[in-house]
Design an enzyme around this catalytic site. Structure first.
Site, PDB file in Angstrom:
ATOM      1  N   SER A 120     -32.816  -4.177  -6.900  1.00  0.00           N
ATOM      2  CA  SER A 120     -31.963  -4.210  -5.719  1.00  0.00           C
ATOM      3  C   SER A 120     -32.732  -3.820  -4.448  1.00  0.00           C
ATOM      4  O   SER A 120     -33.692  -4.502  -4.081  1.00  0.00           O
ATOM      5  CB  SER A 120     -30.738  -3.321  -5.949  1.00  0.00           C
ATOM      6  OG  SER A 120     -29.742  -3.549  -4.994  1.00  0.00           O
ATOM      7  N   LYS A 127     -32.327  -7.934  -9.501  1.00  0.00           N
ATOM      8  CA  LYS A 127     -30.937  -7.735  -9.090  1.00  0.00           C
ATOM      9  C   LYS A 127     -30.867  -7.908  -7.582  1.00  0.00           C
ATOM     10  O   LYS A 127     -31.155  -6.992  -6.827  1.00  0.00           O
ATOM     11  CB  LYS A 127     -30.439  -6.349  -9.494  1.00  0.00           C
ATOM     12  CG  LYS A 127     -28.959  -6.117  -9.196  1.00  0.00           C
ATOM     13  CD  LYS A 127     -28.501  -4.762  -9.715  1.00  0.00           C
ATOM     14  CE  LYS A 127     -26.998  -4.573  -9.499  1.00  0.00           C
ATOM     15  NZ  LYS A 127     -26.637  -4.440  -8.075  1.00  0.00           N
TER      16      LYS A 127
END
Length: 356
Positions: free
Chosen positions: A265, A290
């Site tokens: 992320s 992600k």
């Protein structure tokens, strides 16, 4: 769609209304878009503030299969980390409850609880479903220190950047998460390391599952003076661009970024920005992948809806989601994650080549 559900669903009390919202969101076929009851929304915000009572695991869905619940990253020094749980491990059951079909927030609820209470977790390694093992973990309040740093003296030649004198110093900076404290702590660490006359900087974001996206962008701006940092794209294409602001703290010290499959992320955003800008090389393993962006919509009773609204792309236009960031230099996954351990390896005869 909303009008159809309003007509079809009974919503005469709060429980029925919550069920109607869940049914509506399920039609989107996105496991990351979910309804958050007031307690779960509060728990989410406690986590980004820096502490939670549990076993120290950040979990997600398998990036490839989309069904298994897997460990994104264990919190350094937490109960799960001490028990040997690693990024990529698949969680089979929690206190006897199978994780098959379980939402991330239901799984998180089972992992969290009163301090010192016990929880049984059954796991297996990636691609090793026949080798399950059971752990009994004591929950505790897990506080995450987002930034640690130190100067590594007498670094061996293979770990130094090209042109550095033998036995020079490297600055080591570990970012464990991006929370509300990360930006200020990273600024202080970079300023302190700059005073030490380091020949290079090692930025360690292994097992950093992300957190607050703005904090990741802030750290990128500390290291990159100009150019784009991350692109925000949706079904219509690129809709927003975050760029450097010309106020970097250190945009010249040779830099290597340590990553692994627990890097995800906002951490992948940072790694992608540093790689595409050629500010630093990436060393370690391929990152998790992600790259979805969620926003939380607050509802009037303290509940909320986390909605996937876009995805991250690196400045070169590479979609991070389910792909990840590939390293420039492969490193064995057993490199220590504590500052003292890293410095010890870097000054030894077995020091890895970091800068390619």
């Amino acid at each position: 769609m909303r009008e159809t559900y309003l007509k079809k669903e009974t919503m005469s009390n709060r429980g029925q209304t919550y069920d109607a919202i869940r049914k509506l969101l399920a039609t989107l076929d996105d496991p990351f878009t979910r309804f958050l009851e007031p307690s779960r929304l509060a728990a989410l915000r406690r986590g980004t503030a820096g502490s939670v009572t549990g076993v120290g695991l950040e979990i997600t869905y398998d990036g490839a299969a989309g069904s298994d619940i897997v460990v994104l990253t264990p919190t350094p020094g937490g109960p799960a980390d001490r028990a040997g749980v690693r990024a990529g491990d698949v969680i089979v059951s929690i206190d006897g409850t199978s994780t098959e079909g379980l939402s991330l927030y239901d799984a998180s609820d089972l992992l969290q609880g009163e301090a010192n209470s016990q929880v049984e977790v059954v796991l297996h390694g990636p691609n090793d479903p026949n080798n399950k093992h059971t752990l009994h973990l004591a929950r505790q309040k897990v506080s995450i220190n987002p930034v640690t740093y130190m100067t590594c003296p007498n670094v061996a030649a293979p770990a130094l950047p090209p042109g550095a004198q033998t036995s020079s110093k490297l600055g080591y900076l570990r970012l464990a998460t991006f929370n509300s404290n990360t930006t200020a702590a990273a600024q202080q660490a970079l300023a302190e390391l700059d005073k030490q006359g380091i020949a290079g900087l090692v930025l360690d974001i292994r097992n950093n599952g992300g957190g607050l996206f703005p904090a990741g962008v802030n750290v990128a701006r500390m290291l990159i003076d100009r150019g784009d940092l991350v692109l925000i794209a949706d079904s219509q294409g690129v809709r927003d661009i975050y760029s450097a602001d010309g106020n970097s703290i250190d945009n010249t010290t040779p830099l290597v970024v340590l990553v692994n499959k627990g890097t995800a992320s906002a951490s992948e955003v940072l790694a992608g920005a540093l790689k595409d800008s050629k500010r630093g090389s990436i060393a370690g393993e391929k990152t998790f992948g992600k790259g979805l962006i969620q926003t939380v919509v607050d509802l009037s009773d303290g509940s909320g809806v986390a909605v996937t609204v876009a995805r991250y792309q690196t400045p070169a236009g590479v979609d991070i989601n389910k792909i990840g960031i590939s390293p420039d230099v492969q490193l064995a996954p057993d490199l220590p994650t504590d500052p003292e351990g890293v410095c010890r390896i870097l000054s030894s005869q077995s020091a890895p080549r970091l800068y390619g």
